[in-house]
Scaffold this active site. Structure first.
Site, PDB file in Angstrom:
ATOM      1  N   CYS A 275     103.338  54.004 -22.098  1.00  0.00           N
ATOM      2  CA  CYS A 275     103.600  55.140 -23.000  1.00  0.00           C
ATOM      3  C   CYS A 275     102.880  55.028 -24.335  1.00  0.00           C
ATOM      4  O   CYS A 275     101.941  55.784 -24.598  1.00  0.00           O
ATOM      5  CB  CYS A 275     105.102  55.252 -23.244  1.00  0.00           C
ATOM      6  SG  CYS A 275     105.981  55.813 -21.792  1.00  0.00           S
TER       7      CYS A 275
HETATM    8  N1  LIG Z   1     107.587  53.695 -17.711  1.00  0.00           N
HETATM    9  C1  LIG Z   1     108.149  54.245 -18.760  1.00  0.00           C
HETATM   10  O1  LIG Z   1     108.815  53.570 -19.544  1.00  0.00           O
HETATM   11  C2  LIG Z   1     108.009  55.725 -19.048  1.00  0.00           C
HETATM   12  C3  LIG Z   1     108.846  56.289 -19.987  1.00  0.00           C
HETATM   13  C4  LIG Z   1     108.755  57.641 -20.264  1.00  0.00           C
HETATM   14  C5  LIG Z   1     107.804  58.398 -19.601  1.00  0.00           C
HETATM   15  N2  LIG Z   1     106.966  57.853 -18.684  1.00  0.00           N
HETATM   16  C6  LIG Z   1     106.015  58.722 -18.019  1.00  0.00           C
HETATM   17  O2  LIG Z   1     106.467  58.998 -16.699  1.00  0.00           O
HETATM   18  C7  LIG Z   1     105.361  59.092 -15.802  1.00  0.00           C
HETATM   19  C8  LIG Z   1     105.540  58.101 -14.662  1.00  0.00           C
HETATM   20  O3  LIG Z   1     105.532  56.784 -15.198  1.00  0.00           O
HETATM   21  P1  LIG Z   1     106.115  55.535 -14.417  1.00  0.00           P
HETATM   22  O4  LIG Z   1     106.220  54.444 -15.424  1.00  0.00           O
HETATM   23  O5  LIG Z   1     107.329  55.921 -13.641  1.00  0.00           O
HETATM   24  O6  LIG Z   1     104.924  55.229 -13.405  1.00  0.00           O
HETATM   25  P2  LIG Z   1     104.954  54.198 -12.162  1.00  0.00           P
HETATM   26  O7  LIG Z   1     103.551  53.763 -11.959  1.00  0.00           O
HETATM   27  O8  LIG Z   1     106.030  53.191 -12.352  1.00  0.00           O
HETATM   28  O9  LIG Z   1     105.394  55.117 -10.940  1.00  0.00           O
HETATM   29  C9  LIG Z   1     104.653  56.180 -10.480  1.00  0.00           C
HETATM   30  C10 LIG Z   1     104.793  56.243  -8.974  1.00  0.00           C
HETATM   31  O10 LIG Z   1     104.118  57.431  -8.526  1.00  0.00           O
HETATM   32  C11 LIG Z   1     103.492  57.151  -7.286  1.00  0.00           C
HETATM   33  N3  LIG Z   1     102.472  58.145  -7.053  1.00  0.00           N
HETATM   34  C12 LIG Z   1     101.247  58.284  -7.627  1.00  0.00           C
HETATM   35  N4  LIG Z   1     100.632  59.374  -7.147  1.00  0.00           N
HETATM   36  C13 LIG Z   1     101.474  59.951  -6.266  1.00  0.00           C
HETATM   37  C14 LIG Z   1     101.391  61.119  -5.465  1.00  0.00           C
HETATM   38  N5  LIG Z   1     100.332  61.906  -5.481  1.00  0.00           N
HETATM   39  N6  LIG Z   1     102.433  61.390  -4.658  1.00  0.00           N
HETATM   40  C15 LIG Z   1     103.523  60.605  -4.613  1.00  0.00           C
HETATM   41  N7  LIG Z   1     103.665  59.495  -5.381  1.00  0.00           N
HETATM   42  C16 LIG Z   1     102.644  59.184  -6.192  1.00  0.00           C
HETATM   43  C17 LIG Z   1     102.982  55.737  -7.451  1.00  0.00           C
HETATM   44  O11 LIG Z   1     102.737  55.138  -6.202  1.00  0.00           O
HETATM   45  C18 LIG Z   1     104.151  55.085  -8.220  1.00  0.00           C
HETATM   46  O12 LIG Z   1     105.107  54.519  -7.352  1.00  0.00           O
HETATM   47  C19 LIG Z   1     104.109  58.856 -16.641  1.00  0.00           C
HETATM   48  O13 LIG Z   1     103.595  60.089 -17.057  1.00  0.00           O
HETATM   49  C20 LIG Z   1     104.652  58.106 -17.845  1.00  0.00           C
HETATM   50  O14 LIG Z   1     103.848  58.304 -18.994  1.00  0.00           O
HETATM   51  C21 LIG Z   1     107.052  56.503 -18.372  1.00  0.00           C
END
Ligand SMILES: NC(=O)c1ccc[n+]([C@@H]2O[C@H](COP(=O)([O-])OP(=O)(O)OC[C@H]3O[C@@H](n4cnc5c(N)ncnc54)[C@H](O)[C@@H]3O)[C@@H](O)[C@H]2O)c1
Length: 436
Positions: A275
């Protein structure tokens, strides 16, 4: 409200709506579990077959989600992890929680969002609610996602519904979880907002509607830019204080006694995670499209990005004082996750510090109770034990992440030299500890 919207609202309120979540990561899995806890049947779709196999066998890869809870929900049929995109057709609501990284050029990479949207388009039908949660620049939902969804002829606000709701997950935070962190929701039309709010209200304690998807998108970017800029400011104050011979940690603690108008931020080895190092650049990129230069964002990025080099310089100076140099020395990195008490190493400053030290000829090993294996200098390494022998064998022990359960007493007693980048050794006054 038209009949299609009313029917969906009714299903949501009765919890008979089928909830689909795309992306079973740090954001998607906790959200899926919260909806399942609330009584919905939830389907979690991911392209990572290994991740889905592991979830199907009841193993959670996210520390904030206990495996036991996953097992219970699987048994009750309330959580269904799958790699089969055909399931989306039967979903009433679909929430997108996929990564939004930066390209090498620091431009937004929306490819994960757009490929999810493409899969949704294949089976989009009247009565579906689509919600984007992935952090992104203002205008993405309206300008990128909506035109794709409407391509087949269905109309937003009438046939299907579209909203943006930023995720605010703080991994490792025991007090604020997905359930009790207020949720912002902005829809394309008022019905879109109402339906998305209704959905989240079933599982999340407080839901706050805003006037548009653009506002909802910008809320998230303001929150993370606020953190990045304030961390940048305090990092600069730390560098300045060091030159002035002032203990910055004592200054911050004293300033934090002011009951109004001050929020403590702490210096550190740099910023990490999915983030803070990334999201502000989504905002500055969008601003650049209209010729606006987001100077605070860029400056904070520069200051924070230089911290790993600064850490290495301080280690080098301290070794020099002992008549040693970086080349050929041995160092143990303590904590490689990007923040305490979690297992996430994405964008972790520890990785930058490790590669800077390796480039200068340092022999690196690491200890992190949350990260059993890590690629160090292109080779997979296992986390070392934090025993007396290992500690005393190092020219310097570098504390990069201040995990709560580390034995700091032992680190202080057994190490020859310690670089503490987090003030983890507050209260220890030994001469062999160097601080930021
Ligand atoms: N991690 C955090 O603390 C956090 C906090 C707030 C917001 N976010 C935001 O949330 C979003 C997701 O982050 P995250 O940390 O959960 O990511 P992550 O990498 O932990 O998880 C994302 C998942 O999406 C899957 N994926 C990718 N492309 C795909 C598709 N086309 N179809 C199905 N699955 C697919 C991946 O395999 C993975 O398992 C990002 O935009 C991030 O900026 C993250």
């Amino acid at each position: 409200m038209d009949l299609i919207a009313k029917e969906l609202l009714d299903k949501i309120r009765k919890k008979t709506a089928r909830v689909g979540i795309i992306g079973m990561g740090y954001v998607g899995l906790p959200l899926a579990v919260e909806f399942a806890n609330a009584g919905f049947k939830v389907t979690g779709l991911d392209v990572d077959a290994e991740r889905i196999r592991s979830l199907q066998s009841g193993h959670s890869h996210i520390p904030d989600v206990p495996s036991d809870r996953v097992k219970e929900l699987l048994k009750d049929g309330r959580l269904n992890p799958t790699t089969d995109p055909a399931v989306l057709k039967t979903m009433d609501t679909i929430t997108i929680c996929v990564p939004t990284p930066l390209r090498k050029t620091k431009d937004p990479d929306l490819s994960y969002i757009m490929s999810s949207v493409e899969v949704i388009c294949r089976s989009l039908r009247p009565g579906q609610l689509i919600i984007l949660e992935s952090t992104t620049y203002p205008g993405t939902t309206n300008e990128m996602v909506l035109p794709e969804l409407e391509k087949a002829g269905l109309k937003v606000g009438k046939d299907f519904f579209l909203a943006f709701s930023p995720e605010r997950v703080d991994p490792g935070n025991k007090k604020y979880t997905t359930r009790n962190t207020p949720k912002i929701v902005g829809g394309i039309t008022p019905d879109c907002t109402q339906l998305a709010c209704a959905l989240y209200e079933q599982a999340i304690e407080k839901v706050i509607p805003v006037s548009s998807t653009k506002v909802a998108e910008t809320v998230k970017l303001l929150e993370n830019t606020f953190r990045s800029v304030n961390i940048g400011l305090v990092n600069e104050i730390a560098l300045m204080s060091y030159k002035l011979g002032i203990d910055v940690w004592e200054v911050i603690d004293a300033a934090a006694t002011k009951p109004f108008g001050f929020l403590p931020f702490y210096p550190g080895p740099g910023i990490g995670g999915h983030c803070i190092p990334i999201d502000p650049f989504y905002l500055s990129w969008k601003a650049r499209q209209i010729g606006f230069e987001a100077r605070f964002i860029d400056l904070a990025g520069q200051v924070n990005g230089r911290m790993p080099e600064y850490v290495v310089e301080k280690i080098s100076e301290a070794l020099n004082d002992q008549g040693k140099c970086l080349k050929g020395s041995r160092m143990l990195i303590v904590g490689v996750a990007y923040k305490k008490d979690i297992n996430d190493v994405r964008e972790s400053p520890a990785l930058d510090i490790i590669s800077l030290l390796i480039r200068r000829g340092v022999e690196i090993s690491y200890h992190d109770p949350f990260v059993p294996v890590l690629e160090v200098g292109g080779v997979g390494q296992r986390s070392n034990d934090l025993d007396v022998e290992t500690l005393s064998d190092q020219d310097c022990v570098v504390i990069v992440t201040n995990h709560s359960l580390l034995d700091y007493q032992r680190i202080v007693k057994s190490s020859k030299l310690i670089m503490d980048t987090r003030n983890a050794l507050k209260g220890f006054d030994d001469a062999h500890i160097i601080r930021l």
